[in-house]
Design a protein around this motif. Sequence first.
Motif, PDB file in Angstrom:
ATOM      1  N   ARG A 201       1.011  -1.336  -0.002  1.00  0.00           N
ATOM      2  CA  ARG A 201      -0.014   0.017   0.047  1.00  0.00           C
ATOM      3  C   ARG A 201       0.762   1.088   0.039  1.00  0.00           C
ATOM      4  O   ARG A 201       0.413   2.197  -0.505  1.00  0.00           O
ATOM      5  CB  ARG A 201      -0.818   0.055   1.106  1.00  0.00           C
ATOM      6  CG  ARG A 201      -1.820  -1.077   1.334  1.00  0.00           C
ATOM      7  CD  ARG A 201      -3.050  -1.041   2.419  1.00  0.00           C
ATOM      8  NE  ARG A 201      -2.212  -1.080   3.503  1.00  0.00           N
ATOM      9  CZ  ARG A 201      -2.563  -0.572   4.783  1.00  0.00           C
ATOM     10  NH1 ARG A 201      -3.848  -0.212   4.775  1.00  0.00           N
ATOM     11  NH2 ARG A 201      -1.865  -0.603   5.996  1.00  0.00           N
ATOM     12  N   SER A 202       2.051   1.246   0.423  1.00  0.00           N
ATOM     13  CA  SER A 202       2.743   2.555   0.890  1.00  0.00           C
ATOM     14  C   SER A 202       4.052   2.528  -0.198  1.00  0.00           C
ATOM     15  O   SER A 202       4.556   1.341  -0.695  1.00  0.00           O
ATOM     16  CB  SER A 202       3.364   2.352   2.114  1.00  0.00           C
ATOM     17  OG  SER A 202       2.376   2.507   3.063  1.00  0.00           O
ATOM     18  N   ASP A 213       3.976  -2.993   5.319  1.00  0.00           N
ATOM     19  CA  ASP A 213       3.708  -2.348   6.609  1.00  0.00           C
ATOM     20  C   ASP A 213       4.873  -2.444   7.650  1.00  0.00           C
ATOM     21  O   ASP A 213       4.725  -1.502   8.409  1.00  0.00           O
ATOM     22  CB  ASP A 213       2.225  -3.076   6.988  1.00  0.00           C
ATOM     23  CG  ASP A 213       1.190  -2.798   6.156  1.00  0.00           C
ATOM     24  OD1 ASP A 213       1.372  -1.888   5.278  1.00  0.00           O
ATOM     25  OD2 ASP A 213       0.148  -3.433   6.121  1.00  0.00           O
ATOM     26  N   ARG A 216       7.342   0.175   6.688  1.00  0.00           N
ATOM     27  CA  ARG A 216       6.961   1.413   6.344  1.00  0.00           C
ATOM     28  C   ARG A 216       7.471   2.359   7.233  1.00  0.00           C
ATOM     29  O   ARG A 216       7.000   2.493   8.399  1.00  0.00           O
ATOM     30  CB  ARG A 216       5.436   1.421   6.191  1.00  0.00           C
ATOM     31  CG  ARG A 216       4.963   2.567   5.845  1.00  0.00           C
ATOM     32  CD  ARG A 216       3.437   2.757   5.691  1.00  0.00           C
ATOM     33  NE  ARG A 216       2.892   4.071   5.321  1.00  0.00           N
ATOM     34  CZ  ARG A 216       2.692   5.088   6.025  1.00  0.00           C
ATOM     35  NH1 ARG A 216       3.025   5.348   7.475  1.00  0.00           N
ATOM     36  NH2 ARG A 216       1.973   6.157   5.448  1.00  0.00           N
ATOM     37  N   THR A 222       0.886   7.018   0.447  1.00  0.00           N
ATOM     38  CA  THR A 222      -0.169   5.986   0.536  1.00  0.00           C
ATOM     39  C   THR A 222      -0.987   6.058  -1.086  1.00  0.00           C
ATOM     40  O   THR A 222      -1.954   6.651  -0.823  1.00  0.00           O
ATOM     41  CB  THR A 222      -1.002   5.532   1.677  1.00  0.00           C
ATOM     42  OG1 THR A 222      -0.311   5.537   2.843  1.00  0.00           O
ATOM     43  CG2 THR A 222      -1.783   4.253   1.304  1.00  0.00           C
TER      44      THR A 222
END
Length: 279
Positions: A201-202, A213, A216, A222
Amino acid sequence: MSGSGGRSSGRGGAGYAANSYRTHALVLRTYKLGEADRIIVLLTPGHGQIRAVAKGVRRTTSKFGATLEPFMLSRLQLVRGRNLDIITQAESVTPYGQWIAQDYDAYSAASAMVETAERLTVSDIGEVGELGERGEPPRPDGRVEAPSQYRLLHGALAALARGTHAPRLLLYSYLLRSLATAGWAASFTTCSRCGAPGPHRSVNVTLGGSVCDDCRPPGSATPAPATVELLAALQSGRWEVADAAPEQAHREAAGIVSGYLQFHLERHLKSLSVMDQSP
């Protein structure tokens, strides 16, 4: 396109013929010199980046015509000089510049491409010597031999001239690939820190792309999943995915690619700033 001539090993007092060589070249940039001359910045397949003088090129009677304008692919005869080489003959091979100049977005994208290529192949930045993992270290005469950067730019300008894809997408793809060729490949399919398979996601520019995650750090972006998918497609050349990406993904990808380029070049490109300001 291949076909660069070999440079003679003439030294010091060697004659004209020993210091003369032929090469294909892409024109990156031009500068005025005196009343009628120009300095031409070239990227060649076998001699790296060359700065040469075109004498009398600004006169209406110049024999060079438009062959030494930005983005043009030309076949040149040059003579090696002390500080700047001298262009003695120029023949147009493919007039990319004439075709690209007909479209504002294509022209803006090409300007950012050649500015990036100039920066990545100049011999006075310290990082260039570390790009040897791609087999392109500086030569003894101080030039950076960059055949892969030449081929990459040649292909990108040809695609812009043909209009095969949206100019901005071609630019973002070129920027990611040119940085990868220089040894700074971003990762958008696995975590750039631990290698965990994605998608994630990042995205963190300073860490080199996507981050899971667990890895991160604070301040990571994001973006939308479609943006990450677009970035991965642009880097790998999956144009069926890139062409179908939504406009929002284009805008987010532009910011990430621009930030990644600025981080590694330690400067923001003037031509990219102009393009970012256009609608």
